[in-house]
Design a protein around this motif. Structure first.
Motif, PDB file in Angstrom:
ATOM      1  N   ILE A 356     -69.539   8.828 -19.148  1.00 44.48           N
ATOM      2  CA  ILE A 356     -70.550   8.036 -19.860  1.00 44.48           C
ATOM      3  C   ILE A 356     -70.513   6.589 -19.394  1.00 44.48           C
ATOM      4  O   ILE A 356     -71.541   5.924 -19.293  1.00 44.48           O
ATOM      5  CB  ILE A 356     -70.377   8.136 -21.396  1.00 44.48           C
ATOM      6  CG1 ILE A 356     -71.534   7.441 -22.126  1.00 44.48           C
ATOM      7  CG2 ILE A 356     -69.045   7.576 -21.843  1.00 44.48           C
ATOM      8  CD1 ILE A 356     -72.887   8.066 -21.873  1.00 44.48           C
ATOM      9  N   THR A 357     -69.342   6.072 -19.073  1.00 44.65           N
ATOM     10  CA  THR A 357     -69.216   4.691 -18.606  1.00 44.65           C
ATOM     11  C   THR A 357     -69.446   4.640 -17.096  1.00 44.65           C
ATOM     12  O   THR A 357     -68.790   5.365 -16.350  1.00 44.65           O
ATOM     13  CB  THR A 357     -67.823   4.126 -18.928  1.00 44.65           C
ATOM     14  OG1 THR A 357     -67.526   4.339 -20.312  1.00 44.65           O
ATOM     15  CG2 THR A 357     -67.770   2.639 -18.619  1.00 44.65           C
ATOM     16  N   PRO A 358     -70.353   3.779 -16.636  1.00 44.89           N
ATOM     17  CA  PRO A 358     -70.559   3.674 -15.185  1.00 44.89           C
ATOM     18  C   PRO A 358     -69.280   3.253 -14.474  1.00 44.89           C
ATOM     19  O   PRO A 358     -68.471   2.483 -15.017  1.00 44.89           O
ATOM     20  CB  PRO A 358     -71.633   2.586 -15.069  1.00 44.89           C
ATOM     21  CG  PRO A 358     -72.355   2.623 -16.377  1.00 44.89           C
ATOM     22  CD  PRO A 358     -71.307   2.951 -17.393  1.00 44.89           C
ATOM     23  N   PRO A 359     -69.048   3.740 -13.271  1.00 46.86           N
ATOM     24  CA  PRO A 359     -67.837   3.374 -12.525  1.00 46.86           C
ATOM     25  C   PRO A 359     -67.741   1.871 -12.299  1.00 46.86           C
ATOM     26  O   PRO A 359     -68.755   1.181 -12.155  1.00 46.86           O
ATOM     27  CB  PRO A 359     -68.000   4.119 -11.199  1.00 46.86           C
ATOM     28  CG  PRO A 359     -68.960   5.218 -11.485  1.00 46.86           C
ATOM     29  CD  PRO A 359     -69.887   4.703 -12.540  1.00 46.86           C
ATOM     30  N   ASP A 360     -66.516   1.380 -12.271  1.00 47.06           N
ATOM     31  CA  ASP A 360     -66.224  -0.025 -12.000  1.00 47.06           C
ATOM     32  C   ASP A 360     -66.956  -0.960 -12.955  1.00 47.06           C
ATOM     33  O   ASP A 360     -67.554  -1.953 -12.553  1.00 47.06           O
ATOM     34  CB  ASP A 360     -66.557  -0.385 -10.554  1.00 47.06           C
ATOM     35  CG  ASP A 360     -65.898  -1.702 -10.132  1.00 47.06           C
ATOM     36  OD1 ASP A 360     -64.913  -2.108 -10.784  1.00 47.06           O
ATOM     37  OD2 ASP A 360     -66.387  -2.325  -9.177  1.00 47.06           O
ATOM     38  N   THR A 361     -66.928  -0.627 -14.246  1.00 50.64           N
ATOM     39  CA  THR A 361     -67.465  -1.519 -15.274  1.00 50.64           C
ATOM     40  C   THR A 361     -66.407  -2.572 -15.583  1.00 50.64           C
ATOM     41  O   THR A 361     -65.451  -2.322 -16.300  1.00 50.64           O
ATOM     42  CB  THR A 361     -67.832  -0.747 -16.552  1.00 50.64           C
ATOM     43  OG1 THR A 361     -68.860   0.201 -16.242  1.00 50.64           O
ATOM     44  CG2 THR A 361     -68.344  -1.699 -17.628  1.00 50.64           C
ATOM     45  N   LEU A 362     -66.546  -3.721 -14.970  1.00 48.32           N
ATOM     46  CA  LEU A 362     -65.584  -4.819 -15.101  1.00 48.32           C
ATOM     47  C   LEU A 362     -64.183  -4.349 -14.715  1.00 48.32           C
ATOM     48  O   LEU A 362     -63.184  -4.705 -15.337  1.00 48.32           O
ATOM     49  CB  LEU A 362     -65.603  -5.388 -16.525  1.00 48.32           C
ATOM     50  CG  LEU A 362     -65.206  -6.857 -16.685  1.00 48.32           C
ATOM     51  CD1 LEU A 362     -66.204  -7.756 -15.954  1.00 48.32           C
ATOM     52  CD2 LEU A 362     -65.132  -7.245 -18.153  1.00 48.32           C
ATOM     53  N   GLY A 363     -64.110  -3.493 -13.687  1.00 55.77           N
ATOM     54  CA  GLY A 363     -62.832  -3.003 -13.201  1.00 55.77           C
ATOM     55  C   GLY A 363     -62.370  -1.690 -13.815  1.00 55.77           C
ATOM     56  O   GLY A 363     -61.334  -1.154 -13.419  1.00 55.77           O
ATOM     57  N   TYR A 364     -63.132  -1.151 -14.770  1.00 54.61           N
ATOM     58  CA  TYR A 364     -62.753   0.099 -15.436  1.00 54.61           C
ATOM     59  C   TYR A 364     -63.534   1.264 -14.839  1.00 54.61           C
ATOM     60  O   TYR A 364     -64.758   1.200 -14.701  1.00 54.61           O
ATOM     61  CB  TYR A 364     -63.051   0.001 -16.932  1.00 54.61           C
ATOM     62  CG  TYR A 364     -62.972   1.315 -17.678  1.00 54.61           C
ATOM     63  CD1 TYR A 364     -61.777   1.740 -18.246  1.00 54.61           C
ATOM     64  CD2 TYR A 364     -64.098   2.121 -17.824  1.00 54.61           C
ATOM     65  CE1 TYR A 364     -61.701   2.949 -18.932  1.00 54.61           C
ATOM     66  CE2 TYR A 364     -64.041   3.327 -18.509  1.00 54.61           C
ATOM     67  CZ  TYR A 364     -62.840   3.735 -19.063  1.00 54.61           C
ATOM     68  OH  TYR A 364     -62.773   4.928 -19.752  1.00 54.61           O
ATOM     69  N   THR A 365     -62.838   2.338 -14.487  1.00 56.77           N
ATOM     70  CA  THR A 365     -63.473   3.567 -14.035  1.00 56.77           C
ATOM     71  C   THR A 365     -62.798   4.739 -14.732  1.00 56.77           C
ATOM     72  O   THR A 365     -61.571   4.875 -14.674  1.00 56.77           O
ATOM     73  CB  THR A 365     -63.362   3.735 -12.511  1.00 56.77           C
ATOM     74  OG1 THR A 365     -64.042   2.653 -11.864  1.00 56.77           O
ATOM     75  CG2 THR A 365     -63.982   5.054 -12.053  1.00 56.77           C
ATOM     76  N   ALA A 366     -63.588   5.567 -15.386  1.00 59.30           N
ATOM     77  CA  ALA A 366     -63.034   6.700 -16.119  1.00 59.30           C
ATOM     78  C   ALA A 366     -62.604   7.810 -15.170  1.00 59.30           C
ATOM     79  O   ALA A 366     -63.178   7.994 -14.094  1.00 59.30           O
ATOM     80  CB  ALA A 366     -64.069   7.238 -17.102  1.00 59.30           C
ATOM     81  N   SER A 367     -61.608   8.551 -15.588  1.00 58.85           N
ATOM     82  CA  SER A 367     -61.199   9.759 -14.878  1.00 58.85           C
ATOM     83  C   SER A 367     -61.937  10.938 -15.500  1.00 58.85           C
ATOM     84  O   SER A 367     -61.971  11.090 -16.721  1.00 58.85           O
ATOM     85  CB  SER A 367     -59.692   9.956 -14.995  1.00 58.85           C
ATOM     86  OG  SER A 367     -59.301  11.165 -14.412  1.00 58.85           O
ATOM     87  N   SER A 368     -62.566  11.778 -14.664  1.00 60.97           N
ATOM     88  CA  SER A 368     -63.385  12.866 -15.197  1.00 60.97           C
ATOM     89  C   SER A 368     -63.122  14.155 -14.433  1.00 60.97           C
ATOM     90  O   SER A 368     -63.055  14.169 -13.203  1.00 60.97           O
ATOM     91  CB  SER A 368     -64.866  12.502 -15.096  1.00 60.97           C
ATOM     92  OG  SER A 368     -65.682  13.589 -15.484  1.00 60.97           O
ATOM     93  N   ASP A 369     -62.995  15.259 -15.196  1.00 63.66           N
ATOM     94  CA  ASP A 369     -62.860  16.589 -14.599  1.00 63.66           C
ATOM     95  C   ASP A 369     -64.197  17.314 -14.544  1.00 63.66           C
ATOM     96  O   ASP A 369     -64.261  18.456 -14.060  1.00 63.66           O
ATOM     97  CB  ASP A 369     -61.868  17.433 -15.414  1.00 63.66           C
ATOM     98  CG  ASP A 369     -60.452  16.890 -15.343  1.00 63.66           C
ATOM     99  OD1 ASP A 369     -60.097  16.312 -14.295  1.00 63.66           O
ATOM    100  OD2 ASP A 369     -59.714  17.022 -16.342  1.00 63.66           O
TER     101      ASP A 369
END
Length: 555
Positions: A356-369
């Protein structure tokens, strides 16, 4: 905030008027009547003609949730801070300055002595206290009440657990000093303050037409509306246009270069693109997919494509028995071919979404399976009791009226039929009806989208708590809420906070109450005469800095 794209009820008379005006454009150099197009007259008079995508649901900042409403509200109202249109860094607005306590929990804002409402009343710190109390009043039903959660006791007041607003961390120390106390240091707090849910409203006007907890009164109509922004509401013709004009009582009026803005809802992208070509709009809300190559090749200066902090997704109504089964939700999510959608349906540079969160949102990227896996999806559906789709209940996809939403829904309908052998119907509704349908839970699977209200992963994650007004899935998880609402805000470092939010997003993606489909780019047609409109990650204009400068006529 919710991304609409389209969904207005552009009535028959307006459609006829648009077609007649386009016909006049062919016959007469420029347009109808005066022989001059909107763009030509607007450049001369300082009037911006803005394609707004939809008829606004309302113009009450404590009620609405959509992008079309956002573009009008930021002209009519202003918060304590504003974002720089290029950098998105918070800048002084109604508050001329502020200071932060050493522990990062107490903000003290100094309100401008020159701040005024559009009727001439003085704007004070007390206006913010009352306005925020209204925004948190449970009876009002503000879907964005959770935006105030960093403030001491705000959540307790919004849920009715606390009834004394004086216990909430918002105080007017005097007419020009507002003190806000947070539960924990909140790095994105200043970014929240230019969101319309935290804008002030004019108390006397609200109370003239209703009570503090009453929604939908006529205070938002032209002639009644009192705002504090750079523009004032002059006209609202339902399903036709909204007109705002420069507010001469605005504290920074001398630096507002536009005389006014005309916002147009449009029924479809083809109509809007024709209006742009005919010189009836300075800026469109989007661009038809079939026209992208033309503008790339023939008019590249008019085509604006930029990264956009947003995600297109489908909501499940997990209250329904067949969609309450996580195996069914995962099977449906795993048979959406995102790469095919962005490559063949959208074609604008969008990215497939697996979180749901776009990659590299202020340095945050979710891990997704999450992945595209038809065989695994068929096994899950069979385990849920529907082998090869046998016995699967009737299901439909709801979307707000817009051709691109229809194309995506048709593509997914076919994908689910081919991969899982289930029959899916699709239905569309106008924007306002669609919003009500979702809010009342009268849907099975619904098209949705979310644009970050501020540049932080929290903007995509805090709405999935049980009481989040924008959740609407029926799903909740106590561990998810603990991580997002309690542990992340009190984390000792950015790294720790992101790790906690990542753990929470993993819970969300494992439960799959939503299907991420793609991450946005912003796509508009903008006339070269429009200046002061830089692209930014939130696609957020600052109308007070926009101006119109026609190109010199060719000799």
């Amino acid at each position: 905030m919710q991304k609409i794209n389209r969904g207005s009820r552009f009535n028959k008379s307006v459609r006829v008027g648009v077609l007649l005006c386009l016909l006049c454009t062919v016959i007469v150099a420029g347009g109808c009547g005066s022989g001059e197009s909107n763009v030509a007259s607007g450049n001369r008079e300082g009037i911006l003609y803005w394609g707004n995508g939809a008829e606004p649901q309302e113009l009450d900042p404590h009620i609405v949730t959509g992008v079309p409403e956002h573009y009008i509200l930021i002209a009519l109202l202003e918060g304590l801070v504003q974002k720089d249109a290029a950098t998105l860094q918070p800048q002084p607005a109604v508050a001329e300055r502020w200071r932060l306590s050493a522990d990062g929990r107490v903000y003290t804002f100094t309100i401008r002595a020159s701040a005024r409402w559009s009727n001439g009343d003085r704007l004070t710190a007390h206006d913010f206290v009352w306005s925020w109390m209204r925004a948190l009043t449970p009876k009002l039903g503000n879907a964005y009440a959770y935006m105030f959660n960093p403030i001491v006791n705000a959540q307790a007041y919004a849920t009715g657990e606390l009834t004394d607003f004086s216990a909430v961390g918002v105080k007017a120390l005097d007419d020009l000093t507002l003190q806000v106390t947070l539960d924990n240091p909140t790095p994105y707090f200043l970014q929240l303050l230019d969101h319309y849910s935290m804008f002030p409203v004019h108390r006397a006007t609200i109370e003239k037409f209703g009570s503090i907890g009453e929604a939908g009164t006529v205070w938002t109509r032209a002639g009644n509306y009192v705002g504090n922004g750079p523009f004032a509401l002059r006209q609202w013709d339902l399903n036709k246009k909204v007109i705002v004009e420069k507010n001469l009582l605005y504290w920074d009026a001398e630096n507002v270069r536009l005389s006014g803005i005309h916002y147009f809802p449009t029924e479809n992208l083809t109509t809007e693109e024709r209006m742009f070509r005919a010189g009836q709009l300075h800026r469109t809300s989007e661009v038809p997919v079939g026209k992208l190559d033309f503008y790339r090749e023939q008019q590249p200066d008019s085509l604006r494509i930029a990264p956009y902090l947003g995600t297109y997704f489908y909501r499940f109504n997990t209250r329904l028995p067949h969609l309450a089964d996580v195996r069914v939700r995962k099977a449906l999510a795993m048979t959406v071919d995102r790469e095919a959608i962005v490559e063949h349906v959208l074609r604008g540079g969008q990215q497939p979404a697996y979180s749901i969160t776009p990659p590299d949102t202020l340095g945050y990227t979710a891990s997704s399976d999450l992945r595209y896996d038809v065989l695994a999806a068929r096994e899950l559906l069979a385990a849920a009791g529907y082998p090869d789709g046998a016995g699967f209940p009737p299901v439909d996809i709801l979307y707000n009226t817009f051709e691109q939403h229809r194309k995506i829904a048709v593509a997914i309908q076919q994908m689910w039929k081919q991969a899982l052998n289930i029959d899916v119907t699709i239905r569309n509704q106008d924007w306002k009806v669609y919003l009500d349908t979702q809010a009342n839970g009268n849907f099975q699977i619904a098209r949705a989208a979310w644009i970050g209200d501020y540049v932080d992963p929290n903007s995509f994650l805090d709405m999935w708590i049980a009481d989040g007004g924008n959740n609407r899935t029926g799903w909740s998880d106590p561990d998810y809420e603990r991580l997002v609402s309690d542990e992340a805000p009190s984390a000792g470092s950015v790294e720790q906070r992101y790790a906690i939010l990542g753990e929470a997003e993993s819970i969300l993606l494992d439960a799959m109450p939503i299907i991420p489909i793609y991450h946005y780019v912003s796509i508009h047609l903008v006339h070269p005469s429009v200046k002061g409109l830089p692209g930014n990650l939130l696609n957020n204009p600052n109308f007070k800095h926009i101006y119109l400068q026609a190109e010199p006529a060719a000799p």
